[in-house]
Design a protein around this motif. Structure first.
Motif, mmCIF file in Angstrom:
data_model
loop_
_atom_site.group_PDB
_atom_site.id
_atom_site.type_symbol
_atom_site.label_atom_id
_atom_site.label_comp_id
_atom_site.label_asym_id
_atom_site.label_seq_id
_atom_site.Cartn_x
_atom_site.Cartn_y
_atom_site.Cartn_z
ATOM 1 N N SER A 1 87.302 4.715 7.294
ATOM 2 C CA SER A 1 87.132 3.825 8.537
ATOM 3 C C SER A 1 86.944 4.467 9.601
ATOM 4 C CB SER A 1 87.626 2.277 8.887
ATOM 5 O OG SER A 1 89.050 3.044 8.806
ATOM 6 N N ARG A 2 86.352 3.813 10.763
ATOM 7 C CA ARG A 2 86.744 4.906 12.167
ATOM 8 C C ARG A 2 88.388 5.168 12.444
ATOM 9 N NH1 ARG A 2 85.656 6.790 16.954
ATOM 10 N NH2 ARG A 2 85.710 5.602 18.491
ATOM 11 N N ARG A 3 89.160 3.628 11.923
ATOM 12 C CA ARG A 3 90.189 3.978 12.675
ATOM 13 C C ARG A 3 90.826 4.539 11.167
ATOM 14 N NH1 ARG A 3 93.988 -0.911 10.542
ATOM 15 N NH2 ARG A 3 96.907 0.172 11.439
ATOM 16 N N ASP A 4 90.538 5.015 10.172
ATOM 17 C CA ASP A 4 90.936 6.119 9.054
ATOM 18 C C ASP A 4 90.852 7.522 9.561
ATOM 19 O OD1 ASP A 4 91.693 4.082 7.133
ATOM 20 O OD2 ASP A 4 90.121 5.054 5.771
ATOM 21 N N VAL A 5 89.520 7.473 10.928
ATOM 22 C CA VAL A 5 89.486 8.684 11.637
ATOM 23 C C VAL A 5 89.851 9.112 13.367
ATOM 24 C CG1 VAL A 5 88.253 10.639 13.137
ATOM 25 C CG2 VAL A 5 87.220 9.095 10.423
ATOM 26 N N THR A 6 90.269 8.104 13.918
ATOM 27 C CA THR A 6 91.143 8.114 14.873
ATOM 28 C C THR A 6 92.349 7.234 14.742
ATOM 29 O OG1 THR A 6 90.646 5.244 15.406
ATOM 30 C CG2 THR A 6 88.578 6.730 16.208
ATOM 31 N N ASP A 7 93.205 6.991 13.980
ATOM 32 C CA ASP A 7 94.341 6.871 14.661
ATOM 33 C C ASP A 7 95.109 8.120 13.628
ATOM 34 O OD1 ASP A 7 96.878 5.695 12.539
ATOM 35 O OD2 ASP A 7 97.250 4.483 13.746
ATOM 36 N N GLU A 8 96.209 8.477 14.095
ATOM 37 C CA GLU A 8 96.703 10.128 13.785
ATOM 38 C C GLU A 8 96.703 10.105 12.540
ATOM 39 O OE1 GLU A 8 100.098 12.089 15.587
ATOM 40 O OE2 GLU A 8 98.248 13.258 16.545
ATOM 41 N N ASN A 9 97.972 8.817 12.807
ATOM 42 C CA ASN A 9 98.999 8.485 10.954
ATOM 43 C C ASN A 9 97.876 8.767 9.977
ATOM 44 O OD1 ASN A 9 100.905 9.009 11.781
ATOM 45 N ND2 ASN A 9 101.504 7.079 13.308
ATOM 46 N N ARG A 10 97.019 7.515 10.577
ATOM 47 C CA ARG A 10 95.894 7.525 8.907
ATOM 48 C C ARG A 10 95.087 8.413 8.722
ATOM 49 N NH1 ARG A 10 94.977 1.333 7.898
ATOM 50 N NH2 ARG A 10 93.224 1.694 7.418
ATOM 51 N N TRP A 11 94.920 9.063 9.818
ATOM 52 C CA TRP A 11 94.303 10.981 9.834
ATOM 53 C C TRP A 11 94.558 11.731 8.687
ATOM 54 C CZ3 TRP A 11 89.616 12.938 9.613
ATOM 55 C CH2 TRP A 11 89.902 14.259 9.595
ATOM 56 N N PHE A 12 95.953 11.834 9.221
ATOM 57 C CA PHE A 12 96.955 12.676 8.443
ATOM 58 C C PHE A 12 96.637 12.469 6.958
ATOM 59 C CE2 PHE A 12 99.544 13.875 11.587
ATOM 60 C CZ PHE A 12 98.651 14.533 12.396
ATOM 61 N N THR A 13 96.688 11.137 6.723
ATOM 62 C CA THR A 13 96.618 10.765 5.124
ATOM 63 C C THR A 13 95.425 11.154 4.446
ATOM 64 O OG1 THR A 13 98.089 8.502 5.470
ATOM 65 C CG2 THR A 13 97.008 8.559 3.900
ATOM 66 N N VAL A 14 94.148 10.853 5.486
ATOM 67 C CA VAL A 14 93.078 11.504 5.072
ATOM 68 C C VAL A 14 93.283 13.070 4.420
ATOM 69 C CG1 VAL A 14 90.594 11.348 5.400
ATOM 70 C CG2 VAL A 14 91.899 9.832 5.054
ATOM 71 N N LEU A 15 93.922 13.149 5.796
ATOM 72 C CA LEU A 15 93.319 15.061 5.784
ATOM 73 C C LEU A 15 94.285 15.265 4.285
ATOM 74 C CD1 LEU A 15 92.542 17.352 7.456
ATOM 75 C CD2 LEU A 15 94.283 17.032 8.802
ATOM 76 N N ALA A 16 95.639 14.753 3.880
ATOM 77 C CA ALA A 16 96.400 15.275 3.533
ATOM 78 C C ALA A 16 95.748 15.081 1.420
ATOM 79 C CB ALA A 16 98.175 14.468 2.826
ATOM 80 N N PHE A 17 94.485 14.879 1.274
ATOM 81 C CA PHE A 17 93.644 14.173 0.750
ATOM 82 C C PHE A 17 92.716 15.320 0.402
ATOM 83 C CE2 PHE A 17 97.489 11.174 0.299
ATOM 84 C CZ PHE A 17 97.977 11.834 -0.837
ATOM 85 N N LEU A 18 91.891 15.350 0.929
ATOM 86 C CA LEU A 18 90.248 15.703 1.515
ATOM 87 C C LEU A 18 90.124 16.927 0.654
ATOM 88 C CD1 LEU A 18 88.744 14.945 3.212
ATOM 89 C CD2 LEU A 18 88.662 16.554 4.730
ATOM 90 N N LYS A 19 91.095 17.224 0.544
ATOM 91 C CA LYS A 19 90.250 18.622 -0.930
ATOM 92 C C LYS A 19 90.061 18.033 -2.258
ATOM 93 C CE LYS A 19 94.993 19.171 -3.108
ATOM 94 N NZ LYS A 19 96.039 19.725 -4.125
#
Length: 177
Positions: free
Chosen positions: A86-104
């Protein structure tokens, strides 16, 4: 984001609830600790949806442990959530880190790059924590040393992330073509 973290960590390896909670807390706990009263209902929802399975293993010293394993459907759901944050997953730093942690786990370099480009686009928008009317203020424009500090730190952090995003996109995008 809790469900994404559960799916992501179980995609790495099967875990029992206590170990899963420790890993989630290590990732997000400094911002929002994960309570058992939040974690276990989320696990039950994912289990009921067929996204994970629970198996009982005998405990070495204590009671039996319930080990959680991601199902094939759970892996598909994880990849769907990673590919379409979601947009919030991309714009909120803490949510972004969760996405980034599993993007592999989103194995397609083009799909990974698409997610990173969304974050890059967000970071390139002019923004500030402080405004003069509708105009974002820069650190150099503030007399308050503490607010100036916030903006100075935010600028350095954003610049480091921008550099990393661009460098990572340079490595992903040739692989996508």
């Amino acid at each position: 984001m809790l469900e994404l973290a559960i799916l992501g960590f179980l995609s790495d390896t099967p875990l029992h609830g206590y170990e899963l909670r420790k890993r989630i807390t290590a990732l997000t706990g400094h911002v929002k600790p994960v309570a058992e009263s939040t974690l276990y209902p989320a696990i039950k929802r994912l289990e009921n949806a067929g996204l994970l399975e629970r198996a009982t293993q005998p405990g070495s010293v204590a009671a039996p442990r319930h080990v959680l394993t991601l199902t094939e459907e759970g892996g598909q759901e994880l990849r769907r959530r990673l590919a379409q944050p979601s947009r919030r997953d991309v714009t909120d730093e803490n949510r972004w880190f969760t996405v980034l942690a599993f993007l592999k786990h989103l194995r397609d370099p083009e799909a990974q790059a698409a997610v990173l480009r969304r974050r890059l686009s967000f970071l390139e928008e002019p923004a500030s924590f402080f405004y003069d009317g509708g105009r974002p203020l820069r650190a150099e424009e503030l007399d308050d040393p503490f607010r100036r500090g916030i903006l100075t730190i935010a600028r350095a952090t954003s610049q480091a992330e921008l550099d990393w995003l661009r460098s990572t996109l340079d490595t992903l995008e040739p692989a996508a073509h």
